[in-house]
Design a protein around this motif. Structure first.
Motif, mmCIF file in Angstrom:
data_model
loop_
_atom_site.group_PDB
_atom_site.id
_atom_site.type_symbol
_atom_site.label_atom_id
_atom_site.label_comp_id
_atom_site.label_asym_id
_atom_site.label_seq_id
_atom_site.Cartn_x
_atom_site.Cartn_y
_atom_site.Cartn_z
ATOM 1 N N ASP A 128 0.865 -1.180 0.000
ATOM 2 C CA ASP A 128 0.000 0.000 0.000
ATOM 3 C C ASP A 128 0.901 1.229 0.000
ATOM 4 O O ASP A 128 1.105 1.888 1.021
ATOM 5 C CB ASP A 128 -0.924 -0.023 1.221
ATOM 6 C CG ASP A 128 -2.036 0.999 1.112
ATOM 7 O OD1 ASP A 128 -2.304 1.469 -0.006
ATOM 8 O OD2 ASP A 128 -2.641 1.328 2.146
ATOM 9 N N TRP A 129 1.408 1.545 -1.165
ATOM 10 C CA TRP A 129 2.469 2.539 -1.341
ATOM 11 C C TRP A 129 2.083 3.886 -0.751
ATOM 12 O O TRP A 129 1.009 4.417 -1.006
ATOM 13 C CB TRP A 129 2.780 2.675 -2.826
ATOM 14 C CG TRP A 129 3.985 3.490 -3.158
ATOM 15 C CD1 TRP A 129 4.012 4.705 -3.759
ATOM 16 C CD2 TRP A 129 5.347 3.127 -2.914
ATOM 17 N NE1 TRP A 129 5.300 5.130 -3.913
ATOM 18 C CE2 TRP A 129 6.154 4.183 -3.407
ATOM 19 C CE3 TRP A 129 5.972 2.019 -2.336
ATOM 20 C CZ2 TRP A 129 7.545 4.152 -3.339
ATOM 21 C CZ3 TRP A 129 7.353 1.993 -2.276
ATOM 22 C CH2 TRP A 129 8.117 3.046 -2.769
ATOM 23 N N ALA A 169 1.197 4.632 2.196
ATOM 24 C CA ALA A 169 0.155 4.631 3.225
ATOM 25 C C ALA A 169 0.676 5.263 4.503
ATOM 26 O O ALA A 169 1.865 5.163 4.834
ATOM 27 C CB ALA A 169 -0.317 3.205 3.496
ATOM 28 N N THR A 176 -0.363 -2.811 5.785
ATOM 29 C CA THR A 176 -1.130 -3.933 5.242
ATOM 30 C C THR A 176 -0.171 -4.946 4.633
ATOM 31 O O THR A 176 0.664 -4.588 3.781
ATOM 32 C CB THR A 176 -2.116 -3.443 4.169
ATOM 33 O OG1 THR A 176 -2.920 -2.390 4.711
ATOM 34 C CG2 THR A 176 -3.014 -4.579 3.716
ATOM 35 N N THR A 235 1.859 -7.358 2.425
ATOM 36 C CA THR A 235 1.926 -7.359 0.959
ATOM 37 C C THR A 235 1.324 -8.630 0.369
ATOM 38 O O THR A 235 0.774 -8.596 -0.735
ATOM 39 C CB THR A 235 3.377 -7.216 0.486
ATOM 40 O OG1 THR A 235 4.178 -8.263 1.030
ATOM 41 C CG2 THR A 235 3.951 -5.869 0.901
ATOM 42 N N ILE A 269 -2.419 -8.091 0.120
ATOM 43 C CA ILE A 269 -2.731 -7.247 -1.036
ATOM 44 C C ILE A 269 -2.583 -8.035 -2.329
ATOM 45 O O ILE A 269 -3.453 -7.998 -3.214
ATOM 46 C CB ILE A 269 -1.825 -6.005 -1.053
ATOM 47 C CG1 ILE A 269 -2.127 -5.104 0.140
ATOM 48 C CG2 ILE A 269 -1.979 -5.231 -2.363
ATOM 49 C CD1 ILE A 269 -1.132 -3.964 0.334
ATOM 50 N N THR A 312 -6.884 -0.334 4.639
ATOM 51 C CA THR A 312 -6.712 -0.912 3.309
ATOM 52 C C THR A 312 -7.064 -2.390 3.287
ATOM 53 O O THR A 312 -7.681 -2.876 2.321
ATOM 54 C CB THR A 312 -5.273 -0.688 2.817
ATOM 55 O OG1 THR A 312 -5.103 0.707 2.537
ATOM 56 C CG2 THR A 312 -4.961 -1.494 1.569
ATOM 57 N N THR A 346 -4.908 5.331 4.235
ATOM 58 C CA THR A 346 -4.639 4.511 3.056
ATOM 59 C C THR A 346 -3.594 5.135 2.137
ATOM 60 O O THR A 346 -3.389 6.343 2.112
ATOM 61 C CB THR A 346 -5.934 4.312 2.256
ATOM 62 O OG1 THR A 346 -6.530 5.597 2.027
ATOM 63 C CG2 THR A 346 -6.902 3.435 2.995
ATOM 64 N N VAL A 396 -2.922 1.887 -2.886
ATOM 65 C CA VAL A 396 -3.740 0.700 -3.134
ATOM 66 C C VAL A 396 -5.135 0.839 -2.517
ATOM 67 O O VAL A 396 -6.137 0.514 -3.158
ATOM 68 C CB VAL A 396 -3.030 -0.553 -2.597
ATOM 69 C CG1 VAL A 396 -3.974 -1.742 -2.555
ATOM 70 C CG2 VAL A 396 -1.816 -0.884 -3.467
ATOM 71 N N GLY A 397 -5.222 1.342 -1.299
ATOM 72 C CA GLY A 397 -6.511 1.388 -0.625
ATOM 73 C C GLY A 397 -7.348 2.604 -0.951
ATOM 74 O O GLY A 397 -8.587 2.545 -0.956
ATOM 75 N N THR A 398 -6.713 3.728 -1.247
ATOM 76 C CA THR A 398 -7.442 4.982 -1.414
ATOM 77 C C THR A 398 -8.505 4.939 -2.507
ATOM 78 O O THR A 398 -9.620 5.439 -2.294
ATOM 79 C CB THR A 398 -6.447 6.131 -1.675
ATOM 80 O OG1 THR A 398 -5.597 6.271 -0.529
ATOM 81 C CG2 THR A 398 -7.174 7.440 -1.918
#
Length: 881
Positions: free
Chosen positions: A593-594, A596, A608, A610, A613, A669, A705, A708-710
């Motif tokens: 989650d780059w 985050a 989170t 990896t 994800i 996330t 986030t 990835v999560g946003t």
């Protein structure tokens, strides 16, 4: 009587395209009807080689075809010829029997159609070796020729190793820039077609070309890489002239003594670093017929392949608008700085009148530091500097030719402050994509956020979808592209843009199915292998599946889906082969989650896990691949990948979810992905959504986030009944939030939530772009939820779509429009003083919408404009239609 007309005819998404190599082009048109519920029942297309569509020149007549299809209609006439203009027109009949007149006539023109059709040879020039980056002169190439009469038609077909600019008789061939664009050069190289009929004349004429490094042989990436595709600039060009009697004359590049080369005034041009132009070294008239080129060097012929040549696929780069500085600043350090008022991408055009040898230097930056001084730390090694040395012969005007800058502020040296006003103009350049949407609310900060998202797309859609347009990077990061692609479709018509980029992705995909981090691919070191960490992170490589599926959802493009299907399948099979369990992806390098906010100090990767994800995206891509196979009629694959998806979901639950439905990683996330991709059992989803909401609320209604999560955060909240919380997140003004940057004066989307801290200090110098569109992916929620304009599952292309606006307590109104391939969709809602809400929607002809409003039974409506009233307290009633 009902009136119907056909308008906005397109071929392969484009209006009157020039130089296409598509063997079976597709037609698109829209209907204008003065009635509700209008639906096409039949069409007729005629294609001719004559604009008046007379019978003798009629090439194809489809006859009356009984169908409501008005997009992606295949040409079905005789085989197309190269270098030929084809005219076409359409008429339609509605379901009630009403017929239209013939549409206005449109055209498309074929290019060379085959690499074997080229008569020209590749040429290069042996000029003195470049002593340094600061002195790396561009090549000037020319030839003179004679025409025995004025032509009735003339076309140039050209491409280059590097970037090039074409001139005829001293005039620009057209207004496009940065040709031939950036592709996977060793596998695909675009050529351009130019209509130059009006630039030629009977008698003496001349062709001139400037060649620069561009992406091909210039600097790329932060590791100092150079000449990653090749060291030698090259030119391939042919001019076809047609006379009134039908005879032709052809001029083409070859080492026959007619083409010569030299250095010139453009002493250095690099995409990252800018340009140096010494006007004292201008060879006046060098692209005109009577120029004396006796001292110029003969060119050399090269045996480079032409097999990889393709006609231009995407829209070219152009200057789309111009901005005047809003003020001139004197910084605390005493520097003279122009403020354009908008973080933009392009360059400055300026006019000066100074003494011979005067050096004018422009440096470009996005922000000022906390003291108000000019700041370039976040550019890293990119210089973004334009140097111009005056010839001193009166007024002289200059703008860069082969570089672009990302900036709001311009530090000017060499011109006194009293000579700046009205003489410096910001030229905004990007791929010439048509606007697709509008969005407005009662909250001006939210409106500014939407404008910031749009400007982020403008700045980063310059031939490829880049991550940032200012520092020593500007690469086609796959992760950024896939998280933003759906938002991008609401803002601009991106169909040709992503068609071209996805073909490069497929071309650069590894033999084992892996996908490089950036497309077009460049190695970040000299030891690249298929086993190292330069490729195939989850959420990045997944662009191979997510982006083609999104193009299918939005544009109904079955052809592109079919073309990309082998790439999509190869990516999923790559993942399938990676894990130590075939249904988990728990090996390899991942960006996670780059950026985050829940990451450890000094880490770019959030908390989170990896492998969680990676396995979540594994499931998602297996699902999309099975749907793609079903859409294409590949029933065996559809069944196989449905089963793969089921197994991955089952293993995700075993590995990452407790028996009671709690995700093992208590991060926003983790819950967002589990809910967005339907990875939890249905009986656990409501509880999980509640946990997600509580994680946000306990964090003072703020997100944590990253990349990835946003994108999925607000959609998941709205889907599970937490729409008010989604609105609170979007309208949150304190850090971290989307509006925090707006309150700090941002005019584009930042890479970091705190790119500028409340005290005015910066997050860092190392990686701190102020034009980075990934977090702009919230634009998708603004359109699909706040305005409620959305596709229906399994019904791509907005032929049948959904309008379901989600009202927000904090807003008084939302107004949005979207130009679909069928026409304009509108959705707006506004609160009244009595607590009711007025809703107005517009449905384009030949489509229908499922309208979902609180208190109303869902209803399907045909084309037209409809008004509804919602009384949320005691039910809703329809007040007009």
């Amino acid at each position: 009587m009902k009136k119907v007309s056909v308008y906005d005819l397109r071929c392969e998404y484009k209006r009157n395209p020039l130089g296409m190599d598509v063997q079976i082009p597709r037609f698109f048109w829209k209907l204008s009807v003065e009635a509700q519920g209008a639906k096409q029942s039949a069409y007729r297309i005629q294609v001719s080689t004559h604009p008046y569509m007379d019978g003798a020149a009629l090439l194809w007549d489809s006859g009356v075809v009984d169908t409501d299809q008005s997009v992606h209609v295949d040409y079905a006439g005789t085989a197309l010829k190269p270098r030929t203009r084809y005219w076409y027109r359409v008429r339609v009949k509605l379901a009630d029997g009403t017929e239209s007149d013939w549409s206005e006539t449109a055209y498309w023109e074929t290019g060379l159609m085959s690499p074997q059709a080229w008569q020209a040879a590749w040429i290069t020039a042996e000029l003195p070796a470049s002593p340094s980056l600061e002195e790396d002169p561009c090549h000037y190439v020319r030839t003179a020729f004679t025409l025995h009469e004025n032509p009735v038609s003339a076309r140039v077909y050209a491409t280059a190793h590097g970037v090039y600019r074409l001139f005829l008789n001293g005039r620009d061939a057209d207004d496009t820039r940065m040709a031939p664009g950036w592709t996977s050069y060793h596998k695909r190289l675009q050529y351009q077609s130019y209509d130059v009929t009006e630039l030629l004349t009977e008698g003496s004429n001349a062709l001139g070309v400037v060649l620069g490094n561009g992406w091909y042989s210039g600097n790329l990436a932060w590791t100092g890489g150079r000449s990653l595709y090749g060291k030698e600039r090259g030119l391939l060009l042919e001019l076809h002239v047609t006379y009134a009697d039908g005879s032709e004359q052809c001029i083409f590049t070859d080492a026959d003594g007619n083409w010569k080369a030299s250095e010139g005034a453009l002493r250095m041009s690099e995409i990252y670093h800018g340009e140096t132009y010494d006007a004292r070294q201008e060879a006046k008239g060098w692209a005109e017929p009577h120029f004396n080129d006796a001292a110029w060097t003969q060119v050399q012929r090269q045996a480079w392949s032409k097999d990889l040549l393709i006609a231009q696929e995407n829209e070219p780069v152009r200057v789309i608008q111009e901005l005047l500085p809003i003020r001139t600043l004197r910084t605390p350090k005493g520097e003279t700085v122009l403020d354009l008022g908008q973080n933009m991408v392009g360059w400055m055009r300026f006019t000066v009148n100074e003494a011979p040898g005067t050096v004018i230097r422009l440096q470009h930056a996005e922000v000022l530091d906390k003291e108000g001084n000019f700041y370039t730390g976040n550019l890293r090694t990119a210089k973004q500097t334009v140097t111009y040395i005056c010839h001193g012969e009166g007024e002289e005007t200059f703008e860069p030719l082969f570089s672009f800058q990302g900036f709001r502020y311009v530090l000017v040296e060499g011109v006194s402050e009293d000579k700046l006003e009205g003489r410096f103009v910001g030229c905004v350049a990007h791929s010439d994509l048509e606007p697709a949407g509008s969005f407005e609310t009662s909250d001006e900060l939210l409106n500014q956020l939407w404008r910031n998202i749009l400007w982020g797309q403008k700045g980063n859609f310059l031939d490829v979808p880049t991550d940032c347009p200012q520092r020593d990077e500007r690469l086609g990061w796959t992760g950024d592209a896939q998280v933003f692609i759906r938002t991008s479709t609401f803002l601009m018509d991106v169909a040709p843009f992503f068609t071209k980029w996805l073909r490069d992705l497929a071309a650069d995909q590894l033999k084992n199915g892996g996908v490089p981090f950036v497309i077009p691919f460049i190695p970040f070191n000299d030891q690249f292998t298929e086993d190292d960490s330069n490729h195939s992170s989850s959420a990045w490589g997944d662009a191979a599946v997510i982006c083609p599926w999104t193009m299918y959802e939005v544009y109904g493009d079955v052809r592109l889906l079919k073309q990309q299907y082998p790439s999509m399948k190869a990516w999923v099979e790559y993942i399938h082969s990676r894990g130590d369990n075939e249904f988990l992806w728990n090996t390899g390098f991942h960006f996670g989650d780059w950026l985050a906010l829940d990451g450890k100090d000094g880490s770019y990767i959030g908390q989170t896990p990896t492998d969680l994800i990676a396995t979540a995206f594994y499931a998602h891509c297996a699902d999309l691949l099975s749907r793609s196979a079903e859409a294409l009629g590949y029933s065996d694959d559809a069944a196989a990948y449905r089963e793969l998806h089921r197994n991955v979901v089952e293993n995700f639950r075993k590995e990452f979810v407790s028996p009671n439905g709690r995700v093992i990683a208590p991060t926003q996330t983790a819950y967002v992905l589990a809910l967005m991709f339907d990875l939890l059992e249905e009986r656990h989803r409501e509880r999980a959504a509640g946990i997600l909401a509580s994680l946000i609320e306990k964090n003072d209604c703020k997100l944590t986030t990253g990349f990835v999560g946003t994108p999925y955060l607000c959609p998941v909240l709205t889907r599970y009944g937490y729409n008010d919380l989604a609105y609170k997140l979007v309208l949150q003004k304190e850090y971290p939030s989307w509006l925090y940057s707006v309150t700090q004066g941002a005019t584009t989307i930042w890479e970091h939530w705190d790119g500028i801290k409340p005290d005015g200090s910066f997050w860092s110098d190392n990686m701190n772009s102020y034009n980075h569109y990934a977090y702009g992916s919230v634009g998708e929620w603004l359109y699909r939820s706040a305005a409620g304009i959305d596709t229906l599952d399994g019904q791509p292309g907005y032929k049948r779509f959904r309008i379901a606006p989600q009202f927000g307590e904090q807003l008084n109104y939302v107004r949005a429009s979207y130009e679909s391939i069928y026409g304009t969709i509108r959705s707006s809602w506004e609160k009244n003083s009595d607590g009711s809400i007025d809703v107005e929607i517009t449905v384009p002809a030949n489509t229908e919408a499922v309208v979902v409003l609180p208190g109303h039974a869902n209803q399907t409506v045909g084309s037209g404009t409809y008004r509804f009233e919602c009384k949320l307290e005691d039910g809703n009633r329809l007040v007009g239609s």
